[in-house]
Design an enzyme around this catalytic site. Structure first.
Site, PDB file in Angstrom:
ATOM      1  N   LYS A 147       0.826  -1.251  -0.049  1.00  0.00           N
ATOM      2  CA  LYS A 147       0.093  -0.186   0.017  1.00  0.00           C
ATOM      3  C   LYS A 147       0.987   1.204  -0.077  1.00  0.00           C
ATOM      4  O   LYS A 147       1.409   1.564   1.011  1.00  0.00           O
ATOM      5  CB  LYS A 147      -0.807  -0.068   1.081  1.00  0.00           C
ATOM      6  CG  LYS A 147      -1.999   1.014   0.828  1.00  0.00           C
ATOM      7  CD  LYS A 147      -2.633   1.640   2.284  1.00  0.00           C
ATOM      8  CE  LYS A 147      -1.925   2.782   2.953  1.00  0.00           C
ATOM      9  NZ  LYS A 147      -1.760   4.091   1.922  1.00  0.00           N
ATOM     10  N   GLU A 167      10.131   1.724  10.534  1.00  0.00           N
ATOM     11  CA  GLU A 167      11.225   2.831  10.058  1.00  0.00           C
ATOM     12  C   GLU A 167      10.436   4.154  10.527  1.00  0.00           C
ATOM     13  O   GLU A 167       9.255   4.301   9.607  1.00  0.00           O
ATOM     14  CB  GLU A 167      11.797   2.710   8.894  1.00  0.00           C
ATOM     15  CG  GLU A 167      12.356   1.502   8.361  1.00  0.00           C
ATOM     16  CD  GLU A 167      13.742   1.138   9.527  1.00  0.00           C
ATOM     17  OE1 GLU A 167      14.145   2.420   9.862  1.00  0.00           O
ATOM     18  OE2 GLU A 167      14.257   0.144   9.266  1.00  0.00           O
ATOM     19  N   CYS A 220      13.808  11.313   5.970  1.00  0.00           N
ATOM     20  CA  CYS A 220      13.556  10.842   7.674  1.00  0.00           C
ATOM     21  C   CYS A 220      15.022  11.031   8.205  1.00  0.00           C
ATOM     22  O   CYS A 220      15.017  11.164   9.262  1.00  0.00           O
ATOM     23  CB  CYS A 220      13.222   9.448   7.632  1.00  0.00           C
ATOM     24  SG  CYS A 220      14.340   8.087   6.632  1.00  0.00           S
ATOM     25  N   GLU A 241       9.152  16.759  15.062  1.00  0.00           N
ATOM     26  CA  GLU A 241       9.586  16.508  13.612  1.00  0.00           C
ATOM     27  C   GLU A 241       8.905  17.455  12.787  1.00  0.00           C
ATOM     28  O   GLU A 241       7.509  17.473  13.005  1.00  0.00           O
ATOM     29  CB  GLU A 241       9.521  15.060  13.351  1.00  0.00           C
ATOM     30  CG  GLU A 241       9.887  14.823  11.963  1.00  0.00           C
ATOM     31  CD  GLU A 241       9.510  13.533  11.386  1.00  0.00           C
ATOM     32  OE1 GLU A 241       8.667  12.952  11.621  1.00  0.00           O
ATOM     33  OE2 GLU A 241      10.391  12.897  10.789  1.00  0.00           O
TER      34      GLU A 241
HETATM   35  P1  NAD Z   1       2.170   8.543   7.371  1.00  0.00           P
HETATM   36  O1  NAD Z   1       2.611   7.897   8.481  1.00  0.00           O
HETATM   37  O2  NAD Z   1       1.217   9.646   7.471  1.00  0.00           O
HETATM   38  O3  NAD Z   1       1.711   7.461   6.402  1.00  0.00           O
HETATM   39  C1  NAD Z   1       2.600   6.378   5.925  1.00  0.00           C
HETATM   40  C2  NAD Z   1       1.773   5.121   5.394  1.00  0.00           C
HETATM   41  O4  NAD Z   1       0.900   4.858   6.337  1.00  0.00           O
HETATM   42  C3  NAD Z   1       0.937   5.871   4.349  1.00  0.00           C
HETATM   43  O5  NAD Z   1       0.731   4.850   3.344  1.00  0.00           O
HETATM   44  C4  NAD Z   1      -0.574   6.044   4.945  1.00  0.00           C
HETATM   45  O6  NAD Z   1      -1.555   5.790   4.118  1.00  0.00           O
HETATM   46  C5  NAD Z   1      -0.555   4.829   5.896  1.00  0.00           C
HETATM   47  N1  NAD Z   1      -1.310   4.822   6.926  1.00  0.00           N
HETATM   48  C6  NAD Z   1      -1.716   6.078   7.683  1.00  0.00           C
HETATM   49  N2  NAD Z   1      -2.301   5.836   8.979  1.00  0.00           N
HETATM   50  C7  NAD Z   1      -2.382   4.582   8.925  1.00  0.00           C
HETATM   51  C8  NAD Z   1      -3.156   3.501   9.579  1.00  0.00           C
HETATM   52  N3  NAD Z   1      -3.791   3.823  10.834  1.00  0.00           N
HETATM   53  N4  NAD Z   1      -3.043   2.178   9.528  1.00  0.00           N
HETATM   54  C9  NAD Z   1      -2.250   1.710   8.450  1.00  0.00           C
HETATM   55  N5  NAD Z   1      -1.846   2.481   7.513  1.00  0.00           N
HETATM   56  C10 NAD Z   1      -1.697   3.845   7.710  1.00  0.00           C
HETATM   57  O7  NAD Z   1       3.626   8.991   6.998  1.00  0.00           O
HETATM   58  P2  NAD Z   1       4.042   9.850   5.871  1.00  0.00           P
HETATM   59  O8  NAD Z   1       3.600  11.509   6.248  1.00  0.00           O
HETATM   60  O9  NAD Z   1       3.771   9.344   4.491  1.00  0.00           O
HETATM   61  O10 NAD Z   1       5.711   9.772   5.942  1.00  0.00           O
HETATM   62  C11 NAD Z   1       6.578  10.830   6.462  1.00  0.00           C
HETATM   63  C12 NAD Z   1       7.045  10.312   7.820  1.00  0.00           C
HETATM   64  O11 NAD Z   1       7.757   8.897   7.425  1.00  0.00           O
HETATM   65  C13 NAD Z   1       7.882  11.154   8.757  1.00  0.00           C
HETATM   66  O12 NAD Z   1       7.722  10.846   9.957  1.00  0.00           O
HETATM   67  C14 NAD Z   1       9.247  10.445   8.531  1.00  0.00           C
HETATM   68  O13 NAD Z   1      10.147  10.467   9.345  1.00  0.00           O
HETATM   69  C15 NAD Z   1       8.871   8.951   8.155  1.00  0.00           C
HETATM   70  N6  NAD Z   1       9.836   8.398   7.415  1.00  0.00           N
HETATM   71  C16 NAD Z   1      10.626   7.594   8.081  1.00  0.00           C
HETATM   72  C17 NAD Z   1      11.605   6.705   7.338  1.00  0.00           C
HETATM   73  C18 NAD Z   1      12.711   5.816   7.971  1.00  0.00           C
HETATM   74  O14 NAD Z   1      13.289   5.037   7.494  1.00  0.00           O
HETATM   75  N7  NAD Z   1      12.907   5.906   9.373  1.00  0.00           N
HETATM   76  C19 NAD Z   1      11.769   6.979   5.942  1.00  0.00           C
HETATM   77  C20 NAD Z   1      10.786   7.930   5.370  1.00  0.00           C
HETATM   78  C21 NAD Z   1       9.892   8.350   6.113  1.00  0.00           C
END
Ligand code: NAD
Length: 492
Positions: free
Chosen positions: A184, A260, A294, A396
């Protein structure tokens, strides 16, 4: 401008059991450069997710489950070939969804997307397992060895910042280890995942091995997947608070989890650093991809003797960043991913100002006088002067912004860097070798870079501590997560 984008003006569909599947519910995929609609996306309902999970289970017990690793490996190389054959389409789709620059999409996102398949396909061929000779009372002994089996049906949930790169970083090892997957992608960036489904289909990946469902988190495809009893494991990259929601959702099924999550990464700059390298490296670590990586640095600690000079030099770098159209080869930085995310970043700018920050540069929204004014741009921004408990120093932001604090002693710098709920990455700039080791080893993070940033070897452990994640990815660490070892004990 976007006529070369695959499926522009059309509908991006789900991919379930080897077929592209429509939906009654469509949502718009918006280009953050000018706010225009690129295409529409078919949101997967609970029945579609259920069909995907069942198809994945069937495939696991079918040909895929019996396939020799060498044949799986060939198939994954064909997937990489397929991405490379459609390279320009992938680049165009990624740029349209994210607004990231031509240079970045071509040099990082799409090549790494293909490379992930090649690396893990090759690695699985040399995966080893444990074997112990165990003494027994009768003197004949026993042999204990482990065989690796796939975890099962794996849900792969990805964010929007490096869409293809981060999705394939999980998909490739999961498939290489013999699992079947339901992917997804983020609702903000559905396009390259859809192209990947087309590539998988054309490469001959058996039906049900790779499934794709589009949608949101709560009460949508994300939640349907993480609560589905037929999913054995969830591998997720995204925000820490989403990680906790997924952990709760997955608790009933006791699913295996790999997370992650977010970061609030510190950069420590000592007065004995190579000044130009530290400024250049720090500018990259703060502003790459509009700060939406990230691993980006959002807190800087600079030793007092070089504080003013460093702030001035980083300000010059920030002001030289070319913000603009992604297709313009001179563009360094595009927009943020969406207007919603821009509202969040701008609210952090406002809170920093309200708390009394000095605005070194930026702090606002650029005005272009053309269609980009409908986009989601912000200015590269630097603040100083806030205490360590200020929101922008603690939380963040995920934008092109940092706060810079002076320090006097090494111990002070380490203490401030570690004073965070997050623990993903850190950078240290010094030419003093013992200090480099000493400081790097004290930092409470998954990755500490010294005199560099984002220099990645894909075999190394990648992940975070504290709120930044659970488990490690990369090389054998990924393969271990996606494999279930069974110990076999033979009495001799
Ligand atoms: P997000 O958590 O909003 O969404 C990520 C994914 O999770 C999306 O596909 C979203 O639709 C899904 N999602 C959201 N709520 C959910 C739920 N309740 N159940 C299941 N799926 C759900 O994150 P984002 O805004 O897309 O990405 C940015 C964040 O990701 C930042 O916090 C960044 O630091 C983090 N990030 C971490 C890494 C790492 O390797 N540590 C890498 C990239 C991004």
């Amino acid at each position: 401008m976007y006529e070369k984008v695959p499926h522009a003006g059309g509908v991006l569909r789900n991919y379930v059991a080897g077929e592209f599947v429509a939906s009654n519910r469509l949502f718009a995929n918006i280009n953050p450069v000018d706010g225009s609609e690129i295409n529409r996306v078919a949101e997967a309902d609970a029945a579609t997710v259920d069909a995907a999970v069942k198809a994945a289970r069937r495939a696991l017990h079918g040909d895929w489950g019996q396939m020799a690793p060498a044949v799986r490996c060939q198939l994954l190389h064909r997937v990489a070939d397929g991405i490379e054959a459609r390279f320009e389409e992938f680049v165009a789709a990624e740029m349209a969804d994210t607004g990231k620059s031509f240079h970045q999409a071509r040099s990082i996102d799409i090549p790494r997307g293909a490379a992930n398949f090649r690396i893990f396909a090759d690695m699985i061929k040399s995966q080893s397992s444990e074997c112990f000779q165990t003494p027994t009372d009768d003197g004949r002994g026993a042999l204990n060895y482990a065989v690796n089996k796939p975890l099962g049906v794996v849900a792969v949930i990805a964010p929007w910042n490096l869409p293809l790169l981060l999705l394939t970083w999980k998909l490739a090892p999961a498939l290489a280890a013999g699992n079947t997957v339901i992917a997804k992608p983020s609702e903000e960036t559905p396009a390259t995942a859809t192209l990947l489904a087309e590539v998988m289909h054309a490469a001959g990946v058996p039906a049900g091995v790779f499934n794709l469902v589009h949608g949101f988190g709560p009460n949508s495809a994300g939640e349907f997947l993480t609560t589905h009893p037929g999913v054995d494991a969830v591998t997720f990259t995204g925000e820490s608070k989403t990680g906790s929601a997924i952990m709760r959702a997955a608790a009933d099924g006791v699913k295996a989890l790999s997370f992650e999550l977010g970061g609030k990464n510190a950069g420590i700059i000592f007065d004995d650093c190579d000044f130009d390298e530290a400024v250049n490296g720090t500018a990259r670590s703060v502003f790459t991809n509009g700060g939406q990586v990230c691993l980006c640095t959002e807190r800087l600690y600079v030793q007092r003797p070089i504080f003013d000079k460093f702030v001035a030099a980083l300000k010059a770098k920030a002001q030289a960043i070319n913000i603009g159209w992604p297709l313009d080869e001179n563009t360094d930085m595009g927009p943020l991913i969406s207007h919603k995310h821009r509202d969040k970043v701008v609210s952090y700018f406002a809170s920093a100002k309200a708390e009394g920050a000095t605005v070194v540069t930026g702090g606002g929204v650029p005005v272009f006088g053309d269609a980009r004014d409908n986009g989601a741009f912000v200015e590269p921004t630097i603040f100083t002067g806030l205490p360590e408990h200020a929101r922008i120093v603690k939380e963040e932001v995920f934008g092109p912004v940092c706060h810079i604090t002076p320090f006097d002693t090494e111990a002070q710098a380490v203490a401030m860097a570690n004073d965070s709920h997050y623990g993903l990455a850190a950078t240290v700039w010094t030419t003093n070798l013992p200090r480099a080791h000493r400081v790097a080893q004290q930092l409470e993070v998954g990755i500490a870079w010294v005199n560099t940033w984002y220099l990645r070897d894909l075999r190394t452990p990648f992940g975070g501590v504290k709120l930044s994640g659970v488990g490690r990815e990369g090389g054998v660490h990924s393969l271990n997560f996606y494999s279930e070892p069974t110990n076999i004990c033979i009495k001799l």
